[in-house]
Design an enzyme around this catalytic site. Structure first.
Site, PDB file in Angstrom:
ATOM      1  N   LYS A 178      18.629   0.466  -2.050  1.00 54.53           N
ATOM      2  CA  LYS A 178      17.685  -0.809  -3.140  1.00 54.53           C
ATOM      3  C   LYS A 178      18.469  -1.263  -3.827  1.00 54.53           C
ATOM      4  CE  LYS A 178      15.726  -1.669  -6.737  1.00 54.53           C
ATOM      5  NZ  LYS A 178      15.836  -3.352  -6.788  1.00 54.53           N
ATOM      6  N   GLY A 231      25.812  -1.311 -11.572  1.00 54.52           N
ATOM      7  CA  GLY A 231      24.531  -2.461 -11.846  1.00 54.52           C
ATOM      8  C   GLY A 231      25.531  -2.437 -13.503  1.00 54.52           C
ATOM      9  N   THR A 235      20.983  -0.060 -18.150  1.00 58.85           N
ATOM     10  CA  THR A 235      20.848   0.179 -16.527  1.00 58.85           C
ATOM     11  C   THR A 235      21.196   1.804 -16.237  1.00 58.85           C
ATOM     12  OG1 THR A 235      20.291  -2.112 -15.897  1.00 58.85           O
ATOM     13  CG2 THR A 235      19.314  -0.550 -14.851  1.00 58.85           C
ATOM     14  N   GLY A 236      22.440   2.168 -16.601  1.00 51.53           N
ATOM     15  CA  GLY A 236      23.080   2.708 -15.803  1.00 51.53           C
ATOM     16  C   GLY A 236      22.879   4.380 -17.319  1.00 51.53           C
ATOM     17  N   CYS A 287      32.542  -7.148 -11.803  1.00 48.58           N
ATOM     18  CA  CYS A 287      32.695  -6.027 -13.366  1.00 48.58           C
ATOM     19  C   CYS A 287      34.081  -5.178 -13.160  1.00 48.58           C
ATOM     20  CB  CYS A 287      32.529  -4.802 -12.713  1.00 48.58           C
ATOM     21  SG  CYS A 287      32.953  -4.343 -10.848  1.00 48.58           S
TER      22      CYS A 287
END
Ligand code: NDP
Length: 484
Positions: A178, A231, A235-236, A287
């Protein structure tokens, strides 16, 4: 409206299908703010179909039970097809993610290299023999986990998709990829290429749609055996919560606030350009961006001024222009978020040495922001603590080794970092003290295809790349054979 050929389809079970609800969403080109394509929204029913297709492909065994050498051949073929299409893929990525074409080209070639690496690795997934006390032979098998959900962000779309798809497939899993909603185009291309390379139908499914619905349905699906996510840290957290009821295995690559530590004996001829490139590359949406520079007070003024001068020399421009060094941010929304941090930095009392504004003229229609340097900052400021994910550098002075280690580790993150010194003892002492998963000495490189990559603390769980990644995509089975 500029458009590219776009299927607005989901790849499920080897077939390109519209979403069940026939809904689509716009893909916007960050350099022009124009719609360049549309993608399909996968509903929870589509997610369920993708998981079932992956399960069927996995249980069917055409891939999971194939000899590792046969899997390797397909992975090599994927790499070959990516290389053959580098110009088109790089152009697509540059336009969709707003990244300079030369970086996009390197990333596409890096994706090919990743498939080559795991093609080689596929035949090197071994178990162990263990000298147990009981009379018998004990050995382990490394088996594929099963159906894996791979959820990726927009900053390095094809790169991070490849970091997950290639080892997952090498180990014999079936996958559902995704991509981020801003940048789904090269993930869809990867699905097409994999089919063309001879990957059995259903082994790689690609579904698009919003994280809050499509991603959520995928992460919480009981038919998924493992989730690999890259991400935002928050969200993790949500992924962990969705995975918990099913005890789904989870690996996470999350945010960072990586330190760049410059001692007084550093080679500034190298450290200054590295400080500039390692925070402003990819417009700071990295990141591993060295977004906090800690500089010894005795060289701080010289270092800060040189870094600010270097940042002013960077060429902002059209991502498709080979001279462009910095493209736009991914969206106007992201630029607003970063600009809000620029205001926060000024309010907090850091000195803004350069940048801070959105450029005008031909760049005004894109989500560009000038590289921004703050110095004389304090590690407690929000611009030193929070991941900005944009072209903002925060420079903090320090006086000694103990102090800098304390400051460097005073963050919830622990992904990457650099140490600049000519004193090898100091370099190794500080390297041992820094709490990050990845470090470089007299360099700003964080990523090597062959070496583990991942974070401490709130930067993640697990290690991608190298042979370490295969641990994420295999279960260990212990077998004891009685010799009595
Ligand atoms: P997000 O966490 O917003 O999104 C990442 C992916 O997760 C996207 O595909 C997104 O879909 C999806 N998603 C969003 N919400 C959910 C949910 N509730 N359930 C399941 N999936 C969901 O991150 P960004 O795309 O904004 O990426 C930037 C972040 O990624 C930064 O924080 C950065 O530090 C981090 N990052 C970390 C790396 C590392 O290796 N440690 C490498 C690169 C980036 P959608 O796009 O549709 O919202």
């Amino acid at each position: 409206m500029v458009t590219v050929e776009s299927p607005a389809r989901l790849l499920i079970g080897g077939e390109w299908r519209s979403g069940q609800e026939e809904k689509t969403f716009d893909i916007v080109e960050p350099a022009t703010s124009e719609v360049m394509a549309r993608a399909a929204v996968a509903s929870p029913t589509d997610v369920d179909r993708a998981v079932k297709a992956a399960r069927e492909a996995f249980e069917g065994g055409a891939w999971s039970d194939a000899p590792a050498s046969a899997r390797a051949k397909v992975l090599y073929k994927i790499a070959e097809l990516i290389r053959a299409d580098v110009d088109r893929l790089a152009t697509l990525e540059a336009r969709n993610a707003g990244k300079p074409i030369r970086d996009a080209r390197d990333e596409v070639l890096g994706a090919a290299q990743c498939f080559e690496y795991y093609a080689g690795a596929a035949t090197r997934i071994f178990g162990e023999t263990i000298p147990v006390t009981a009379p018998g032979l004990d050995f382990t098998l490394r088996e594929p986990v099963g159906v894996v959900a791979l959820i990726v962000p927009w900053n390095f779309p094809l790169t991070i998709a490849s970091w997950k798809v290639a080892p997952a497939l090498a180990a014999g899993n079936a996958a559902i990829l995704k991509p981020a909603s801003y940048t789904p185009l090269t993930a869809l291309e990867l699905g097409r290429i994999a089919l063309e390379a001879g990957l059995p139908e259903g082994v790689l499914n690609v579904i698009t749609g919003p994280g809050a619905t499509t991603g959520n349905a995928l992460a919480g699906h009981p038919g998924v055996d493992k989730i690999a996510f890259t991400g935002e840290t928050l969200t993790g957290v949500s992924i962990l919560q969705q995975a918990a009821p099913n005890i789904t295995r989870v690996s996470l690559e999350l945010g960072g606030k990586s330190p760049n530590i410059i001692f007084q004996d550093a080679d500034l001829e190298k450290a200054v350009p590295a400080a500039v490139n390692s925070v402003f590359g990819n417009a700071g949406q990295d990141c591993c961006a060295r977004s906090r520079a800690f500089v010894h007070r005795s060289i701080a003024e010289e270092f800060d001024q040189r870094v600010a001068a270097g940042s002013r020399q960077l060429t902002l421009g059209d991502p498709l222009d080979p001279a462009t060094e910095i493209g736009p941010l991914i969206s106007m929304k992201q630029r607003e978020r970063v600009q809000a941090y620029v205001e926060v930095g000024q309010r907090e009392g850091a000195r803004m040495l350069s940048g801070g504004s959105a450029p005008g003229g031909a760049l005004a229609r894109g989500s560009y922001l000038e590289p921004t340097v703050f110095d004389r900052a304090d590690n407690r400021m929000r611009i030193a603590q929070e991941e900005i994910f944009g072209p903002v550098l925060t420079i903090i002075p320090f006086d000694d080794e103990d102090e800098v280690l304390r400051l460097v580790n005073d963050t919830p993150y622990g992904l990457s970092g650099s140490i600049w010194t000519r004193d090898i003892g100091r370099a190794l002492r500080v390297a041992r003290g820094v709490k990050t998963g990845v470090l470089s000495i007299n360099s700003s490189r964080s990523v090597h295809q062959e070496a583990p990559f991942g974070g401490y603390k709130r930067s993640g769980i697990g290690r991608e790349l190298g042979m370490h990644a295969l641990q994420l995509y295999t279960e260990v089975k212990n077998v004891f054979v009685s010799l009595e």
